[in-house]
Write a protein that holds these residues in place. Structure first.
Motif: not given
Length: 242
Positions: A129-133, A146-148, A154-155
């Motif tokens: 799982l890659t964090k976008s920011g 909500d980013r998370s 996406k993951h």
């Protein structure tokens, strides 16, 4: 006379005794009758059996991935290449949906086996799982989300779709505060529109949103006006404040 009565009360002898000196008999009374199982107990047994089957399936899939990695290691002489990385990913998604156990297994394989740089990058991008920011929210077309939750969706959608088990992990992601905010609800709506959802996942998220919308409106507080709505007033109904 008493012996005759006792014999008739016990019923016919079934097995001859091993020690025939006394001329006695062993009696076989059989198993005691059991009460029929209730529908509730049958349902619980089915649930337990289904859960056990699901656990066995996940364990088999994990074993399958590990065995595949070991085979590929031998074929690639110890260093797994890009073709092997593709094979591992396709093995994980052979049911068209990669489970959390399979994602974890892929990460374990990445930690355990040696890969070429290109192969490692390819499989890491899929399994991790890659964090976008770093900020809590992400702006898309001027709308805040909500980013998370977006990152997790996406993951989870890397295998091509979001299933009901994925959806069940998405909803708690927006429950990180005292309650679901409008921004978090909009995030779930955005995800539902952006990705391919299975029927079960779409139904689950829609039901959660409907429950949230109902609770956000609050309880009904105003009795109907008899002049405006005599039918509702006669039925004892209530107007709901929007």
């Amino acid at each position: 006379m008493l012996e005759d009565w006792e014999a008739s009360a016990r019923g016919p002898p079934m097995e001859a005794p091993k020690n025939d000196l006394a001329g006695g008999w062993h009696l076989d009374f059989g198993k005691e009758p059991t009460e029929p199982k209730s529908e509730e107990s049958k349902t619980e047994e089915v649930k337990t059996e289904t859960k056990n089957e699901a656990m066995e399936t996940e364990l088999n899939l994990k074993d399958k991935l590990m065995k595949k990695a070991e085979t590929l290691k031998e074929l690639d002489e110890g260093i797994l290449g890009l073709s092997a990385a593709h094979t591992l990913w396709n093995t994980a998604r052979d049911g068209h949906q990669v489970t959390a156990k399979e994602f974890a297994t892929l990460r374990h394989i990445l930690d355990t086996y040696e890969f070429t740089p290109v192969a490692r990058k390819f499989l890491t991008n899929l399994a991790t799982l890659t964090k976008s920011g770093k900020s809590q929210y992400q702006q898309i077309d001027g709308v805040k989300y909500d980013r998370s939750c977006l990152d997790l969706a996406k993951h989870l959608a890397k295998d091509g779709s979001i299933n009901v088990r994925n959806a069940e992990s998405l909803w708690p992601e927006v429950l990180d505060g005292p309650g679901v905010t409008e921004t978090e609800a909009n995030t779930i709506r955005y995800i539902s529109a952006l990705y391919r959802l299975t029927k079960g996942a779409r139904f689950y998220l829609r039901a959660k949103l409907e429950d949230w919308e109902a609770s956000a409106r609050g309880p009904a507080v105003d009795p109907p006006n008899p002049e405006e709505n005599p039918t509702a007033a006669a039925a004892g109904g209530w107007n709901v404040k929007a």
